[in-house]
Structure formats: structure tokens, C-alpha cells
Design a protein around this motif. Sequence first.
Motif, short mmCIF file in Angstrom:
data_model
loop_
_atom_site.label_atom_id
_atom_site.label_comp_id
_atom_site.label_asym_id
_atom_site.label_seq_id
_atom_site.Cartn_x
_atom_site.Cartn_y
_atom_site.Cartn_z
N ARG A 202 0.83 -1.21 0.00
CA ARG A 202 0.00 0.00 0.00
C ARG A 202 0.86 1.26 0.00
NH1 ARG A 202 -4.67 0.16 4.29
NH2 ARG A 202 -5.00 2.08 3.09
N ALA A 205 2.34 1.64 -3.46
CA ALA A 205 1.34 2.13 -4.39
C ALA A 205 1.09 3.62 -4.19
CB ALA A 205 0.04 1.34 -4.23
N ALA A 206 1.04 4.03 -2.92
CA ALA A 206 0.84 5.45 -2.64
C ALA A 206 2.01 6.28 -3.14
CB ALA A 206 0.64 5.67 -1.15
N THR A 207 3.22 5.74 -3.02
CA THR A 207 4.40 6.44 -3.51
C THR A 207 4.35 6.59 -5.03
OG1 THR A 207 5.73 5.56 -1.70
CG2 THR A 207 6.91 6.42 -3.61
N GLN A 208 3.96 5.51 -5.73
CA GLN A 208 3.86 5.57 -7.19
C GLN A 208 2.77 6.57 -7.62
OE1 GLN A 208 3.22 1.46 -8.18
NE2 GLN A 208 5.41 0.96 -8.13
N GLU A 209 1.66 6.57 -6.89
CA GLU A 209 0.59 7.50 -7.22
C GLU A 209 1.03 8.94 -7.01
OE1 GLU A 209 -4.04 8.46 -5.89
OE2 GLU A 209 -2.99 6.72 -5.11
N ALA A 210 1.78 9.18 -5.97
CA ALA A 210 2.30 10.52 -5.70
C ALA A 210 3.24 10.98 -6.81
CB ALA A 210 2.97 10.55 -4.35
N ARG A 211 4.06 10.07 -7.29
CA ARG A 211 4.99 10.40 -8.37
C ARG A 211 4.23 10.73 -9.66
NH1 ARG A 211 9.52 5.64 -7.59
NH2 ARG A 211 10.63 6.57 -5.78
N ALA A 212 3.17 9.94 -9.89
CA ALA A 212 2.43 10.14 -11.13
C ALA A 212 1.70 11.47 -11.19
CB ALA A 212 1.43 8.98 -11.32
N THR A 213 1.29 11.95 -10.03
CA THR A 213 0.51 13.20 -10.00
C THR A 213 1.37 14.42 -9.73
OG1 THR A 213 0.07 12.83 -7.63
CG2 THR A 213 -1.56 12.01 -9.22
#
Length: 216
Positions: A202, A205-213
Amino acid sequence: MKKFALLLCLFALLSCNSQDDGNPLSQPAAPPTPTFLDSDAKEYDLGSDWSLFRKGGRRNLVDKLYKEAVKKDKQLQGLEKQLNDWPELRQTKTELYDDYVNKSQWFWSSSQEYYDQLQDSLLRQQVRQKFEGLSTDYLSSITDHQSLLQQIDEKELQLNDQYILLKLELAHQLFRAYQTNEFPQLESLQQLQTDLDSLILRTKAATQEARATSPQ
């Protein structure tokens, strides 16, 4: 023929009963966990003892377990009383001898103070020889007493060793019950590892989502 069939039924019933005797469910239950180590015990406050233990305090678990064993055994209570009463018993039995020795030593030292005051050197030497001979006779008279007391001292060391062994043996028996009854299962740690893996995923995933946005 009916008697034969009845005998067969009786034999079968007896066989079933003998098999039931070997059933593990009929075996005696394991000894209970010592109160001091029972994590479910409500009547015993572990807080202060465990805090001392974790801080390197001097509370000894062997002593705790031994005392619990004594509470449950009348014979051990009697033995413990005898062991606790021993110093007083020894003092009572040796009181007359100790008093005799102390007063004798007092007399010989007092005598020396007196004959050392004699001005006549020849007379002083004669009196000294006399009283030193009397002192030697006194020491010879208590040789058997001293020998016996030395043997008693050595046996007291043996008693202390046996007392230590008794504490260790009884404490180990109770601690073995704790090990049997309270042995930790792997499921809790396995579940902890699963929860940790899930938390890692989790977080990742949150780290990847932060990078994407995040703005470029």
C-alpha cells in the motif's frame, strides 16, 4: 449357540473399553502454568516485576517459581521452615561454647596485661610461661569442639548447595509447564508478516501514485 453369541458380544465390549483406556483424552492434563507466568492471570500484577526484569533488576524468576511451588506443597513448607529456623538453632546449640571461648580469650588477654606489668623480669618470665602453658592447655581442651564445628561449617556449605539444587529443580518443573502450555504459535507472526507485506504494498502504491501526479 446363543451363549456363544453372548460371549462374543461381551468380548467385543471389553475390547472397546480397553481401547478407550488408551485414548489420549483420558490422559491426565498437563500441569497448569505457574501463576507468576500466566499471561491470563488477573490476580497477579506482573507490572512491577517485569519492569524491574526488563531494566536489569534483581528479582529472580527461580525464587518466584520456587516460592509458588512451596505454597502448593505441605512437605516443602515444612522443609522451608526447618531451613529458615536453622540459623537460630545453630546459635542456640553453640551459645554456651561461644560464650566459653569468648570469656576464656578475655581472661588470657587480661592476664597478659597484668603479668606484663611485673617489674621483676625473671618473675615476669616465670609467670608468662605459666599462663602461656595454661592457655595452651585450654586450647587443647577445645580441639574436639573446634574440629566438630569445622565439620558443621562444611556441611552447611553442602546444605546450601542442596538448597540451590532444590530451587533449580522445582523452578524448572514449573517453567517446563509454562513452556508446554504457553508455547507461542507461528500463526500470529505469520499474520504479522502478511500485514507488513500488505502495508509495504500500500505504501509503495501510494508512492507511485504521488509520483504520477507530481508536476514535471
